[in-house]
Scaffold this motif. Structure first.
Motif, short mmCIF file in Angstrom:
data_model
loop_
_atom_site.label_atom_id
_atom_site.label_comp_id
_atom_site.label_asym_id
_atom_site.label_seq_id
_atom_site.Cartn_x
_atom_site.Cartn_y
_atom_site.Cartn_z
N PHE A 66 -18.76 8.04 -22.74
CA PHE A 66 -18.39 6.84 -21.99
C PHE A 66 -18.10 7.21 -20.54
O PHE A 66 -17.68 8.32 -20.25
N PRO A 67 -18.32 6.25 -19.62
CA PRO A 67 -18.14 6.54 -18.20
C PRO A 67 -16.77 6.14 -17.66
O PRO A 67 -16.12 5.23 -18.18
N LYS A 111 -19.59 15.45 -14.39
CA LYS A 111 -19.22 14.76 -13.16
C LYS A 111 -20.48 14.33 -12.40
O LYS A 111 -21.19 15.15 -11.84
N GLY A 112 -20.72 13.03 -12.41
CA GLY A 112 -21.80 12.45 -11.62
C GLY A 112 -21.23 11.94 -10.31
O GLY A 112 -20.01 11.93 -10.11
N GLU A 113 -22.09 11.52 -9.41
CA GLU A 113 -21.63 11.04 -8.10
C GLU A 113 -20.87 9.72 -8.20
O GLU A 113 -19.85 9.53 -7.55
N LYS A 114 -21.36 8.79 -9.02
CA LYS A 114 -20.74 7.47 -9.14
C LYS A 114 -19.87 7.33 -10.39
O LYS A 114 -18.92 6.55 -10.39
N PHE A 115 -20.23 8.06 -11.43
CA PHE A 115 -19.48 8.00 -12.68
C PHE A 115 -19.29 9.40 -13.25
O PHE A 115 -20.16 10.25 -13.12
N ILE A 116 -18.15 9.57 -13.89
CA ILE A 116 -17.85 10.79 -14.64
C ILE A 116 -17.98 10.41 -16.10
O ILE A 116 -17.47 9.36 -16.53
N TRP A 117 -18.67 11.22 -16.86
CA TRP A 117 -18.88 10.94 -18.28
C TRP A 117 -18.04 11.85 -19.14
O TRP A 117 -18.05 13.07 -18.95
N PHE A 118 -17.30 11.27 -20.04
CA PHE A 118 -16.56 12.01 -21.04
C PHE A 118 -17.37 11.92 -22.32
O PHE A 118 -17.85 10.85 -22.69
N PHE A 119 -17.57 13.07 -22.97
CA PHE A 119 -18.41 13.06 -24.16
C PHE A 119 -17.97 14.11 -25.17
O PHE A 119 -17.22 15.03 -24.84
N ILE A 120 -18.45 13.94 -26.40
CA ILE A 120 -18.22 14.92 -27.45
C ILE A 120 -19.57 15.50 -27.85
O ILE A 120 -20.60 14.86 -27.69
N GLN A 121 -19.55 16.72 -28.38
CA GLN A 121 -20.80 17.39 -28.80
C GLN A 121 -21.27 16.89 -30.14
O GLN A 121 -20.62 16.44 -30.95
#
Length: 121
Positions: A66-67, A111-121
Protein backbone atom coordinates in the motif's frame (compact mmCIF):
# COMPACT_ATOMS: atom_id res chain seq x y z
CA UNK A 1 -4.87 -3.78 -10.14
CA UNK A 2 -4.37 -7.45 -10.83
CA UNK A 3 -1.71 -10.04 -11.53
CA UNK A 4 -0.45 -9.77 -15.07
CA UNK A 5 2.57 -11.04 -16.96
CA UNK A 6 4.74 -8.94 -19.25
CA UNK A 7 3.39 -10.99 -22.15
CA UNK A 8 -0.23 -10.13 -21.21
CA UNK A 9 0.67 -6.44 -20.88
CA UNK A 10 2.21 -6.42 -24.33
CA UNK A 11 -0.91 -8.01 -25.79
CA UNK A 12 -3.37 -5.71 -23.99
CA UNK A 13 -1.43 -2.52 -24.68
CA UNK A 14 -0.59 -3.60 -28.22
CA UNK A 15 2.97 -2.51 -27.57
CA UNK A 16 5.44 -4.14 -29.91
CA UNK A 17 8.62 -3.32 -28.01
CA UNK A 18 9.39 -5.03 -24.72
CA UNK A 19 12.07 -2.47 -23.86
CA UNK A 20 9.53 0.33 -24.27
CA UNK A 21 7.09 -1.43 -21.92
CA UNK A 22 9.79 -2.18 -19.35
CA UNK A 23 10.96 1.45 -19.51
CA UNK A 24 7.44 2.74 -18.83
CA UNK A 25 6.92 0.33 -15.95
CA UNK A 26 10.26 1.28 -14.43
CA UNK A 27 9.51 5.01 -14.78
CA UNK A 28 6.11 4.65 -13.07
CA UNK A 29 7.68 2.58 -10.30
CA UNK A 30 10.38 5.21 -9.77
CA UNK A 31 7.63 7.84 -9.46
CA UNK A 32 5.83 5.59 -7.01
CA UNK A 33 2.54 5.72 -8.92
CA UNK A 34 2.90 2.03 -9.80
CA UNK A 35 4.46 -0.64 -7.63
CA UNK A 36 5.63 -4.21 -8.18
CA UNK A 37 8.12 -6.27 -6.19
CA UNK A 38 11.63 -6.72 -7.52
CA UNK A 39 12.99 -5.11 -10.65
CA UNK A 40 11.42 -5.11 -14.06
CA UNK A 41 14.59 -6.49 -15.61
CA UNK A 42 14.35 -9.71 -13.59
CA UNK A 43 10.69 -10.37 -14.40
CA UNK A 44 9.76 -13.62 -16.09
CA UNK A 45 8.01 -13.07 -19.43
CA UNK A 46 5.10 -15.44 -18.64
CA UNK A 47 4.91 -15.21 -14.85
CA UNK A 48 2.12 -12.97 -13.56
CA UNK A 49 3.29 -10.28 -11.14
CA UNK A 50 1.37 -8.27 -8.60
CA UNK A 51 0.80 -4.71 -9.82
CA UNK A 52 -0.37 -1.94 -7.53
CA UNK A 53 -1.56 1.55 -8.47
CA UNK A 54 -1.22 4.41 -5.98
CA UNK A 55 -4.65 5.83 -6.78
CA UNK A 56 -6.70 2.68 -6.16
CA UNK A 57 -6.24 -0.99 -5.32
CA UNK A 58 -8.82 -1.84 -7.96
CA UNK A 59 -10.41 -5.25 -7.59
CA UNK A 60 -7.33 -7.14 -6.45
CA UNK A 61 -7.70 -10.07 -4.09
CA UNK A 62 -4.21 -9.83 -2.66
CA UNK A 63 -3.21 -7.05 -0.27
CA UNK A 64 0.56 -7.14 -0.04
CA UNK A 65 1.42 -3.47 -0.59
CA UNK A 66 0.00 0.00 0.00
CA UNK A 67 1.16 3.57 -0.69
CA UNK A 68 1.89 6.54 1.55
CA UNK A 69 2.48 9.95 -0.04
CA UNK A 70 6.20 10.76 0.02
CA UNK A 71 5.44 14.09 1.65
CA UNK A 72 4.07 12.19 4.68
CA UNK A 73 7.15 10.06 5.26
CA UNK A 74 8.76 12.19 7.98
CA UNK A 75 5.40 12.64 9.63
CA UNK A 76 5.19 8.86 9.82
CA UNK A 77 8.78 8.43 11.07
CA UNK A 78 8.36 11.07 13.78
CA UNK A 79 4.85 10.07 14.84
CA UNK A 80 4.31 9.06 18.46
CA UNK A 81 2.66 5.83 17.30
CA UNK A 82 3.86 5.12 13.73
CA UNK A 83 2.05 1.77 13.54
CA UNK A 84 -1.28 3.50 14.19
CA UNK A 85 -0.61 6.07 11.48
CA UNK A 86 0.61 3.39 9.07
CA UNK A 87 -2.58 1.43 9.76
CA UNK A 88 -4.64 4.47 8.79
CA UNK A 89 -2.95 4.59 5.36
CA UNK A 90 -3.61 0.87 4.90
CA UNK A 91 -7.24 1.44 5.87
CA UNK A 92 -7.63 4.38 3.48
CA UNK A 93 -6.20 2.39 0.58
CA UNK A 94 -8.04 -0.91 1.10
CA UNK A 95 -11.10 0.40 2.97
CA UNK A 96 -10.64 -2.14 5.75
CA UNK A 97 -10.77 -1.78 9.50
CA UNK A 98 -7.17 -2.54 10.36
CA UNK A 99 -3.85 -3.70 9.04
CA UNK A 100 -3.31 -7.49 9.38
CA UNK A 101 -0.98 -8.64 12.15
CA UNK A 102 1.26 -10.46 9.64
CA UNK A 103 2.52 -7.02 8.55
CA UNK A 104 4.07 -6.21 11.93
CA UNK A 105 7.18 -8.36 11.56
CA UNK A 106 7.46 -8.54 7.80
CA UNK A 107 7.46 -4.95 6.52
CA UNK A 108 9.59 -3.61 3.65
CA UNK A 109 9.76 -0.16 2.08
CA UNK A 110 10.18 1.07 -1.47
CA UNK A 111 10.72 4.84 -1.74
CA UNK A 112 9.29 6.35 -4.91
CA UNK A 113 9.32 10.04 -5.77
CA UNK A 114 5.60 10.63 -5.18
CA UNK A 115 4.68 7.61 -3.07
CA UNK A 116 6.43 5.31 -0.64
CA UNK A 117 5.22 1.72 -0.75
CA UNK A 118 5.06 -0.50 2.28
CA UNK A 119 4.92 -4.17 1.38
CA UNK A 120 5.37 -7.71 2.60
CA UNK A 121 7.25 -10.50 0.79
Amino acid sequence: MKRMSLKEMMEKLQDERILSLKGKLQRYKKEGTLFFKGTIHDMDWNKPMELYCAWSPGTIKYRNAFPVPSSHYWRLVNHQNPWQLLSSYYHDYYKTKKIPKKWASNLYIFKGEKFIWFFIQ
